[in-house]
Scaffold this motif. Structure first.
Motif, PDB file in Angstrom:
ATOM      1  N   PRO A  49       2.105 -12.987  70.665  1.00 50.04           N
ATOM      2  CA  PRO A  49       1.360 -11.993  71.458  1.00 50.04           C
ATOM      3  C   PRO A  49       2.267 -11.377  72.518  1.00 50.04           C
ATOM      4  CG  PRO A  49       0.061 -13.982  71.166  1.00 50.04           C
ATOM      5  CD  PRO A  49       1.446 -14.297  70.673  1.00 50.04           C
ATOM      6  N   PRO A  50       2.022 -10.118  72.883  1.00 49.41           N
ATOM      7  CA  PRO A  50       2.893  -9.429  73.844  1.00 49.41           C
ATOM      8  C   PRO A  50       2.674  -9.934  75.262  1.00 49.41           C
ATOM      9  CG  PRO A  50       1.030  -8.040  73.304  1.00 49.41           C
ATOM     10  CD  PRO A  50       0.943  -9.233  72.391  1.00 49.41           C
ATOM     11  N   SER A  51       3.559  -9.529  76.148  1.00 46.77           N
ATOM     12  CA  SER A  51       3.473  -9.953  77.553  1.00 46.77           C
ATOM     13  C   SER A  51       2.229  -9.403  78.241  1.00 46.77           C
ATOM     14  CB  SER A  51       4.728  -9.504  78.312  1.00 46.77           C
ATOM     15  OG  SER A  51       4.907  -8.094  78.183  1.00 46.77           O
ATOM     16  N   THR A  52       1.624  -8.377  77.653  1.00 51.62           N
ATOM     17  CA  THR A  52       0.378  -7.841  78.210  1.00 51.62           C
ATOM     18  C   THR A  52      -0.797  -8.782  77.960  1.00 51.62           C
ATOM     19  OG1 THR A  52       0.080  -6.567  76.168  1.00 51.62           O
ATOM     20  CG2 THR A  52       1.086  -5.437  78.044  1.00 51.62           C
ATOM     21  N   GLN A  53      -0.574  -9.802  77.129  1.00 52.50           N
ATOM     22  CA  GLN A  53      -1.571 -10.849  76.881  1.00 52.50           C
ATOM     23  C   GLN A  53      -0.948 -12.183  77.293  1.00 52.50           C
ATOM     24  OE1 GLN A  53      -2.884 -10.627  72.778  1.00 52.50           O
ATOM     25  NE2 GLN A  53      -3.000  -8.400  72.840  1.00 52.50           N
ATOM     26  N   PRO A  54      -0.767 -12.392  78.595  1.00 55.52           N
ATOM     27  CA  PRO A  54       0.018 -13.535  79.071  1.00 55.52           C
ATOM     28  C   PRO A  54      -0.508 -14.896  78.630  1.00 55.52           C
ATOM     29  CG  PRO A  54      -1.205 -12.503  80.875  1.00 55.52           C
ATOM     30  CD  PRO A  54      -1.290 -11.573  79.712  1.00 55.52           C
ATOM     31  N   GLU A  55      -1.829 -15.080  78.627  1.00 55.61           N
ATOM     32  CA  GLU A  55      -2.379 -16.381  78.257  1.00 55.61           C
ATOM     33  C   GLU A  55      -2.134 -16.666  76.780  1.00 55.61           C
ATOM     34  OE1 GLU A  55      -3.797 -19.986  79.275  1.00 55.61           O
ATOM     35  OE2 GLU A  55      -3.459 -18.289  80.627  1.00 55.61           O
ATOM     36  N   SER A  56      -2.335 -15.645  75.940  1.00 58.77           N
ATOM     37  CA  SER A  56      -2.102 -15.824  74.510  1.00 58.77           C
ATOM     38  C   SER A  56      -0.621 -16.074  74.223  1.00 58.77           C
ATOM     39  CB  SER A  56      -2.583 -14.591  73.737  1.00 58.77           C
ATOM     40  OG  SER A  56      -3.978 -14.430  73.847  1.00 58.77           O
ATOM     41  N   GLN A  57       0.248 -15.332  74.936  1.00 58.71           N
ATOM     42  CA  GLN A  57       1.679 -15.545  74.738  1.00 58.71           C
ATOM     43  C   GLN A  57       2.084 -16.957  75.186  1.00 58.71           C
ATOM     44  OE1 GLN A  57       5.195 -13.791  77.075  1.00 58.71           O
ATOM     45  NE2 GLN A  57       5.042 -12.409  75.303  1.00 58.71           N
ATOM     46  N   LYS A  58       1.505 -17.400  76.283  1.00 56.49           N
ATOM     47  CA  LYS A  58       1.789 -18.756  76.775  1.00 56.49           C
ATOM     48  C   LYS A  58       1.407 -19.800  75.733  1.00 56.49           C
ATOM     49  CE  LYS A  58       0.429 -21.978  80.465  1.00 56.49           C
ATOM     50  NZ  LYS A  58      -0.442 -22.147  81.671  1.00 56.49           N
ATOM     51  N   ASN A  59       0.246 -19.627  75.116  1.00 53.46           N
ATOM     52  CA  ASN A  59      -0.201 -20.580  74.101  1.00 53.46           C
ATOM     53  C   ASN A  59       0.720 -20.563  72.884  1.00 53.46           C
ATOM     54  OD1 ASN A  59      -2.390 -21.329  75.677  1.00 53.46           O
ATOM     55  ND2 ASN A  59      -3.793 -19.894  74.700  1.00 53.46           N
ATOM     56  N   PHE A  60       1.178 -19.382  72.504  1.00 48.44           N
ATOM     57  CA  PHE A  60       2.074 -19.274  71.351  1.00 48.44           C
ATOM     58  C   PHE A  60       3.396 -19.982  71.643  1.00 48.44           C
ATOM     59  CE2 PHE A  60       5.141 -17.350  68.511  1.00 48.44           C
ATOM     60  CZ  PHE A  60       4.439 -17.159  67.335  1.00 48.44           C
ATOM     61  N   LEU A  61       3.937 -19.739  72.831  1.00 53.44           N
ATOM     62  CA  LEU A  61       5.207 -20.386  73.192  1.00 53.44           C
ATOM     63  C   LEU A  61       5.054 -21.898  73.289  1.00 53.44           C
ATOM     64  CD1 LEU A  61       6.534 -17.809  75.814  1.00 53.44           C
ATOM     65  CD2 LEU A  61       7.392 -18.220  73.487  1.00 53.44           C
ATOM     66  N   ALA A  62       3.861 -22.346  73.663  1.00 51.19           N
ATOM     67  CA  ALA A  62       3.604 -23.788  73.689  1.00 51.19           C
ATOM     68  C   ALA A  62       3.648 -24.352  72.263  1.00 51.19           C
ATOM     69  CB  ALA A  62       2.249 -24.070  74.325  1.00 51.19           C
ATOM     70  N   GLN A  63       3.153 -23.571  71.297  1.00 50.93           N
ATOM     71  CA  GLN A  63       3.238 -23.996  69.901  1.00 50.93           C
ATOM     72  C   GLN A  63       4.691 -24.077  69.447  1.00 50.93           C
ATOM     73  OE1 GLN A  63       0.610 -21.007  68.042  1.00 50.93           O
ATOM     74  NE2 GLN A  63      -0.623 -22.718  67.323  1.00 50.93           N
ATOM     75  N   VAL A  64       5.492 -23.111  69.874  1.00 51.84           N
ATOM     76  CA  VAL A  64       6.922 -23.132  69.544  1.00 51.84           C
ATOM     77  C   VAL A  64       7.571 -24.393  70.097  1.00 51.84           C
ATOM     78  CG1 VAL A  64       9.147 -22.010  69.929  1.00 51.84           C
ATOM     79  CG2 VAL A  64       7.134 -20.623  69.377  1.00 51.84           C
ATOM     80  N   ALA A  65       7.295 -24.697  71.365  1.00 51.53           N
ATOM     81  CA  ALA A  65       7.894 -25.876  71.997  1.00 51.53           C
ATOM     82  C   ALA A  65       7.456 -27.159  71.307  1.00 51.53           C
ATOM     83  CB  ALA A  65       7.509 -25.910  73.477  1.00 51.53           C
ATOM     84  N   GLU A  66       6.180 -27.228  70.960  1.00 50.21           N
ATOM     85  CA  GLU A  66       5.659 -28.418  70.273  1.00 50.21           C
ATOM     86  C   GLU A  66       6.324 -28.577  68.904  1.00 50.21           C
ATOM     87  OE1 GLU A  66       1.384 -30.150  68.548  1.00 50.21           O
ATOM     88  OE2 GLU A  66       1.452 -28.326  69.743  1.00 50.21           O
ATOM     89  N   PHE A  67       6.500 -27.457  68.205  1.00 54.30           N
ATOM     90  CA  PHE A  67       7.125 -27.511  66.888  1.00 54.30           C
ATOM     91  C   PHE A  67       8.578 -27.954  66.997  1.00 54.30           C
ATOM     92  CE2 PHE A  67       9.631 -25.436  63.550  1.00 54.30           C
ATOM     93  CZ  PHE A  67       9.005 -25.918  62.419  1.00 54.30           C
ATOM     94  N   GLU A  68       9.306 -27.390  67.964  1.00 52.24           N
ATOM     95  CA  GLU A  68      10.716 -27.748  68.113  1.00 52.24           C
ATOM     96  C   GLU A  68      10.870 -29.215  68.525  1.00 52.24           C
ATOM     97  OE1 GLU A  68      12.820 -23.504  69.271  1.00 52.24           O
ATOM     98  OE2 GLU A  68      12.141 -24.819  70.895  1.00 52.24           O
ATOM     99  N   LYS A  69       9.939 -29.718  69.297  1.00 54.84           N
ATOM    100  CA  LYS A  69       9.992 -31.134  69.683  1.00 54.84           C
ATOM    101  C   LYS A  69       9.804 -32.026  68.463  1.00 54.84           C
ATOM    102  CE  LYS A  69       7.894 -34.523  72.807  1.00 54.84           C
ATOM    103  NZ  LYS A  69       6.862 -34.736  73.867  1.00 54.84           N
TER     104      LYS A  69
END
Length: 452
Positions: free
Chosen positions: A41-61
């Motif tokens: 999600p774009p930066s104009t949707q900060p909460e959605s982008q935050k959740n997506f990046l959290a998924q990335v971090a969880e996956f990389e871990k």
């Protein structure tokens, strides 16, 4: 085609340019396998982008040898072909179900068959995998969203007209009868048809499938139009009869999906074609009443088919074996796991409820009943949606034939058919057969160019 995504291809917009891929030519960076993935999600949707990046971090871990670089790119029908030809796509990107077959034939997506062993669950409903598979059983993409077109109806208007809202129409003849009854007894148009922005052709395709027809076929080694046949004419004859003989469709006929859903939510039309994933927009975007919404399967004509839409995740053919395997693991973790992990499905539904959002609307199961049934039970228990209003849909789709959207130049075909639907709904003297013939002449050269 989808909101049902919401409308497969046309419902998504390009949100940002593709980020530079970076990394070594062998797909590694700092000793890790690096992949790029679309859909953040774009930066104009900060909460959605935050959740997506959290998924990335969880996956990389969970996968310490993989590095994920997300981009904000979403599918856009106007730019996708050029980006594909220029080799600008990510390692993992999502496309509507209209696209995979043509991409497979052109060698534009990777064969994932050998990598299926990396999935936690692989006993898919074969109907869901069909759009991205070949007759010899090879698999070139994995589903991320799926819907089967159905009929959305206003339970309150059914009751006011003396109809049973728990027994919605199961055939097009019953739709016609119900539409006239509702129109006569309540003054509200009984049925609304999509007609603009490619949605008229999209829904005419859906109706054609329910009458046993198809929009394209192979002939002499080429794909050619197939809608100059009885099923499409039956669909148009029905629309013409409801519009001009029964006068049960009102006078507003140049609407797209959002226009119709807005009118439906306002109680200005009693029935329209649509899938369960319209419910979120019905509530959040158009302030519809939860108790009014009813959902059933697509009525049958002379067949039991319905349009299968949604999105599929595919992998770049340029991906190294290591990148391809990393991509499959990403698709599994982000898109497939919620379809087979009941605990995760519950967790996501509860989070949505806590955020005041619609949670766990009934959807098509991706997997065989042994896997999907516990997940659906968990979603139902955690949902803030009345699943009883979707009961006939949930039961009916089990026996339906799922037919993919036209595999070649689908959007262009829909655009040509928009004019056919518009003619039938706005001109009493329009001849459906003649309008179809005009559309065939428009579509033939489009299909020819797509196969050069």
């Amino acid at each position: 085609m989808n909101t049902y995504m919401a409308r497969g291809a046309a419902g998504l917009l390009l949100l940002a340019a593709v980020a530079a891929c970076g990394g070594g030519q062998d797909g590694t960076s700092g000793g890790k396998t690096e992949i790029t993935v679309s859909g953040m999600p774009p930066s104009t949707q900060p909460e959605s982008q935050k959740n997506f990046l959290a998924q990335v971090a969880e996956f990389e871990k969970a996968n310490p040898t993989i590095k994920v670089k997300p981009t904000e790119t979403q599918y856009d029908v106007k730019t996708f072909a050029a980006r594909l030809a220029a080799g600008q796509l990510e390692t993992v990107f999502r496309v509507p179900l209209t696209d995979p077959q043509a991409m497979i034939k052109r060698g534009q997506v990777a064969d994932l068959t050998a990598d299926m062993k990396l999935l936690a669950k692989s006993d898919f409903d074969k109907r869901i995998l069909a759009p991205s598979s070949t007759p010899d059983g090879k698999i070139y993409g994995l589903p991320t969203e799926a819907y089967a077109a159905g009929l959305v109806y206003n339970r309150e208007l059914f009751t006011k007209a003396g109809l049973d809202p728990d027994k919605p129409p199961a055939t097009w003849d019953e739709v016609r009868a119900a539409a006239k009854t509702i129109s006569d007894k309540t003054g509200v148009p009984g049925f609304g048809m999509h007609a603009t922005a490619n949605t008229g052709g999209w829904m005419l395709t859906t109706m054609t499938y329910s009458y046993g027809g198809r929009m394209e076929k192979e002939e002499g080694g080429k794909v050619v139009p197939a809608f100059d046949d009885v099923p499409t004419r039956q669909a148009l004859d029905l629309l013409k009869a409801m519009r001009w003989d029964d006068r049960s469709m009102g006078t507003q006929h140049l609407r797209n999906q959002d226009d119709l859903l807005r009118d439906f939510a306002a109680g200005k039309v009693a029935m329209m074609m649509g899938a369960p994933n319209l419910y979120g927009s019905y509530i959040a975007k158009f302030n519809g009443k939860p108790e009014v919404y009813g959902q059933t399967t697509l009525p049958s004509g002379s067949g039991k088919g319905t349009l299968l839409g949604g999105t599929v995740a595919v992998v770049s053919p340029k991906a190294t074996p290591e990148q391809r395997q990393a991509a499959v693991k990403w698709i599994d973790a982000v898109y497939l796991r919620p379809k087979y992990d009941a605990a995760l499905a519950t967790e996501r539904a509860e989070k949505k409820k806590a955020d005041g959002l619609v949670a766990a609307v009934p959807q098509l199961p991706f997997f065989a009943p042994a896997v999907s049934d516990p997940v659906m039970a968990a979603e139902k228990a955690a949902s803030n949606v009345d699943w009883e209003h979707f009961a006939t849909y949930n039961e009916g789709v089990k026996a339906q034939e799922f037919i993919s959207e036209p595999p070649l130049a689908g959007q262009e075909l829909y655009a040509a058919l928009d004019t056919v639907v518009q003619a039938v709904l706005t001109r009493q003297d329009a001849d459906p057969a003649a309008e179809i013939t005009k559309a065939v002449e428009k579509v033939k050269p489009i299909l020819d160019r797509s196969q050069q």
